[in-house]
Every structure is written in C-alpha cells, then in structure tokens.
Design a protein around this motif. Structure first.
Motif, PDB file in Angstrom:
ATOM      1  N   GLY A  96       0.807  -1.206   0.000  1.00 43.38           N
ATOM      2  CA  GLY A  96       0.000   0.000   0.000  1.00 43.38           C
ATOM      3  C   GLY A  96       0.840   1.256   0.000  1.00 43.38           C
ATOM      4  O   GLY A  96       0.354   2.339  -0.330  1.00 43.38           O
ATOM      5  N   THR A  99       0.628   2.929  -3.276  1.00 49.62           N
ATOM      6  CA  THR A  99      -0.597   3.701  -3.460  1.00 49.62           C
ATOM      7  C   THR A  99      -0.460   5.100  -2.892  1.00 49.62           C
ATOM      8  O   THR A  99      -0.922   6.084  -3.491  1.00 49.62           O
ATOM      9  CB  THR A  99      -1.781   2.986  -2.774  1.00 49.62           C
ATOM     10  N   THR A 183      -5.488  -2.137  -3.195  1.00 48.85           N
ATOM     11  CA  THR A 183      -4.919  -1.723  -1.919  1.00 48.85           C
ATOM     12  C   THR A 183      -5.748  -2.343  -0.811  1.00 48.85           C
ATOM     13  O   THR A 183      -6.975  -2.174  -0.769  1.00 48.85           O
ATOM     14  CB  THR A 183      -4.933  -0.190  -1.789  1.00 48.85           C
ATOM     15  N   ALA A 185      -6.393  -2.933   3.278  1.00 46.32           N
ATOM     16  CA  ALA A 185      -6.208  -2.630   4.697  1.00 46.32           C
ATOM     17  C   ALA A 185      -7.112  -3.555   5.498  1.00 46.32           C
ATOM     18  O   ALA A 185      -7.868  -4.356   4.941  1.00 46.32           O
ATOM     19  CB  ALA A 185      -6.554  -1.165   4.975  1.00 46.32           C
ATOM     20  N   GLY A 265      -0.313   3.049   4.857  1.00 51.87           N
ATOM     21  CA  GLY A 265       0.111   2.802   3.493  1.00 51.87           C
ATOM     22  C   GLY A 265       1.365   1.971   3.413  1.00 51.87           C
ATOM     23  O   GLY A 265       1.653   1.396   2.378  1.00 51.87           O
ATOM     24  N   LEU A 281     -10.229   2.378   4.644  1.00 53.36           N
ATOM     25  CA  LEU A 281      -9.530   2.162   3.391  1.00 53.36           C
ATOM     26  C   LEU A 281     -10.034   0.858   2.770  1.00 53.36           C
ATOM     27  O   LEU A 281     -10.699   0.065   3.435  1.00 53.36           O
ATOM     28  CB  LEU A 281      -8.022   2.093   3.635  1.00 53.36           C
TER      29      LEU A 281
END
Length: 308
Positions: A96, A99, A183, A185, A265, A281
C-alpha cells in the motif's frame, strides 16, 4: 493450469499455495530451501532463487501464471524470463506504500517491470501486516507475558495475511482482475493497547503493556534480529520508508500515548508519524465479497504462536 508461487514458504505465499490447491490448480512452489518447506503434499516444491534468475528456467517451464514475491534487483530479468517461458499472467505481492506515494524504490520497480512486460498483471498492495505483531511481540509474550512498545495509543488498520492471499488467489484463478491494483487494509482501526488486549483474550492470559522510549525500543529490536532488527529505524520513526533519516521529534516519546494513528500505506508500521484521517480504506471484501478479517480473528488464529 500450472501456477508458480514464489516466496512460497512466506506468511502470504504458503496460504496462496493452499488456496490454489483448494481451487484445483497445479501448484509449483519455489523456495531456496526445498528440504525445509512444510507445504501441502499436493504442491510440487522446487528450488529457485529470485536473486539468481538463472535458477528459474526449470521452475518456469510449463507455467502459465505466477505469483511474484517482490525482489526489485532482478525484477526485470525475472519477468523477461517468465515471458520467454510462456507465462501469461503475473500477480505481484506489493505494498500500500505504493498507493500512497511512499514506496518508489522497492515494490514500485517490481510493479513497473511487470507492467512493461506486456503480460496480464494484478498488483496486490497490502498495508501493514497483522503478523508484524508476532514478529515484534511474540517472544516477549511467550516468555514474559509482556509487550514493550513506545506507542500504546497509536492506531492502524492492519490486514490479515489470509485476506491478502485470498485476493491473490482470485487474481490468479479468475478473469476480470487484469490491470487492477488492489490496496488492502484491515476492517477497523485498532490501537497498540487494543491489539495487546485482543491477543490476551485469544490466549486466555493477562499481558502487561510496558511503555518504553524509542531508543530503548530500538535496542530491543536490534537484539531480536530478523524482521525487527532489519526494520527497527523505520518502525520507530527514525527513518522514512526509503531509509532516509527523519528529523528527530523532541515530543515523540512524550506524545506516544496519544491516539496518533499510523501510516497504513506502508507494509510495516510507521513509528511516530503524523496521524492520517481515520477514514476506512479498501479491504479484501471489495474483491472477495467476504468481510475482511479483524485483528481479534487474527489473534485467535495465532494464539498458539504466542503461547508455544
């Protein structure tokens, strides 16, 4: 269809192997130490090293799809060899941090090598792994029932390794994921104190939280070796994601018990960083259709690792 899984004995790779087998695929599992691999008997375990692309000719023979563990130094050579062998699809274990613009020299070069190859590609950009807690806290919980950490109130939204593997398996076995960068999370923000509470509940034993300063924590991590030592400066906020020194924050330790947030991230924790907005996220649910696993679920899944 034969799928080559690189990094097959890693936290995510071994689950990808299991998932592909359940999906009925032929799996070739790449590892530098085949004799030490503890993988399902259905998997064909082979020797290979991403650091030495010359070792991949045999493992890539007859392979149509590849799960690619990141090794930026040889990424272009590995991908070109895969293309020459007839591979059509590559799913990259990424971060991430790409991203959010934090990673420009580790996962990003691997992504670009795959994209430039002309092969079908999907990037699985994992956020902070829940398994980081096992790497950092496992030994002290097993031996002392204590966690020593500078940031008890710091929150993050870590992801279960099984959610990452589930997305990778779907991208390898289903159509419709080409050109996607997912991505991932976790489903909820959890502080370090809350994480310790969840682990304590999972093992049925009290765990003491001992707040320490960043310098003391760094000394502890360096003595641990492995993941903790390799990532100590980044984890504790002494360097940024690229390894560059961060200007010391005189208030970092004083404010460590505040609910400051963590940089989700990155593929690891981000030390005493400025808090991002606490917004949700993307999670694996957007790909799999199943709710993302919580930290409490992860703690129960790994209870034996914190007691044995």
């Amino acid at each position: 269809m034969t799928v080559l899984v690189t990094g097959a004995t890693g936290n995510v790779g071994r689950i990808v192997v299991e998932g592909l087998i359940r999906a009925g695929e032929r799996v070739r599992a790449l590892t530098r130490r085949p004799g030490e691999a503890t993988l399902p008997p259905e998997a064909e375990v082979v020797f290979g090293d991403l650091a030495d692309p010359a070792t991949l000719a045999g493992p890539l023979s007859g392979v149509e799809r590849v799960y690619l563990f990141p090794h930026p130094a040889t990424a272009h050579a590995v991908v070109e060899q895969a293309k020459h062998a007839g591979v059509r699809r590559v799913v990259v274990l990424s971060s991430g941090a790409v991203t959010f613009g934090l990673d420009t020299d580790f996962h990003l070069p691997v992504e670009r090598a795959v994209e430039e190859s002309g092969l079908e590609w999907t990037h699985v950009r994992a956020g902070e792994f829940m398994t980081n807690r096992l790497e950092l806290w496992g030994e002290s919980i097993r031996t002392e029932r204590v966690v020593r950490d500078p940031f008890p109130g710091q929150a993050g939204i870590p992801v279960h390794e099984r959610d990452v593997a589930d997305v990778a398996v779907l991208a390898l076995t289903e159509d419709g994921h080409a050109g996607a960068a997912y991505t991932l999370a976790g489903p909820q923000w959890v502080t370090r104190r809350e994480q310790v509470t969840a682990i304590a509940a999972a093992i049925g034993r009290e765990i003491r939280f001992e707040q320490v300063g960043r310098e003391e924590a760094r000394e502890l991590y360096l003595r641990m070796g492995g993941f903790a030592a390799a990532n100590a400066d980044f984890l504790l906020g002494f360097t940024d994601y690229g390894g560059r020194e961060v200007e010391p924050d005189a208030d970092a330790d004083a404010d460590a018990d505040a609910d400051t947030g963590a940089d989700t991230g990155a593929g690891a924790d981000a030390g005493a960083r400025p808090a991002p907005e606490r917004r949700p996220l993307p999670t694996a649910e957007q790909v799999t259709g199943r709710p993302a696993r919580t930290f409490a679920e992860w703690a129960r899944d790994h209870a034996a690792d914190f007691t044995g």
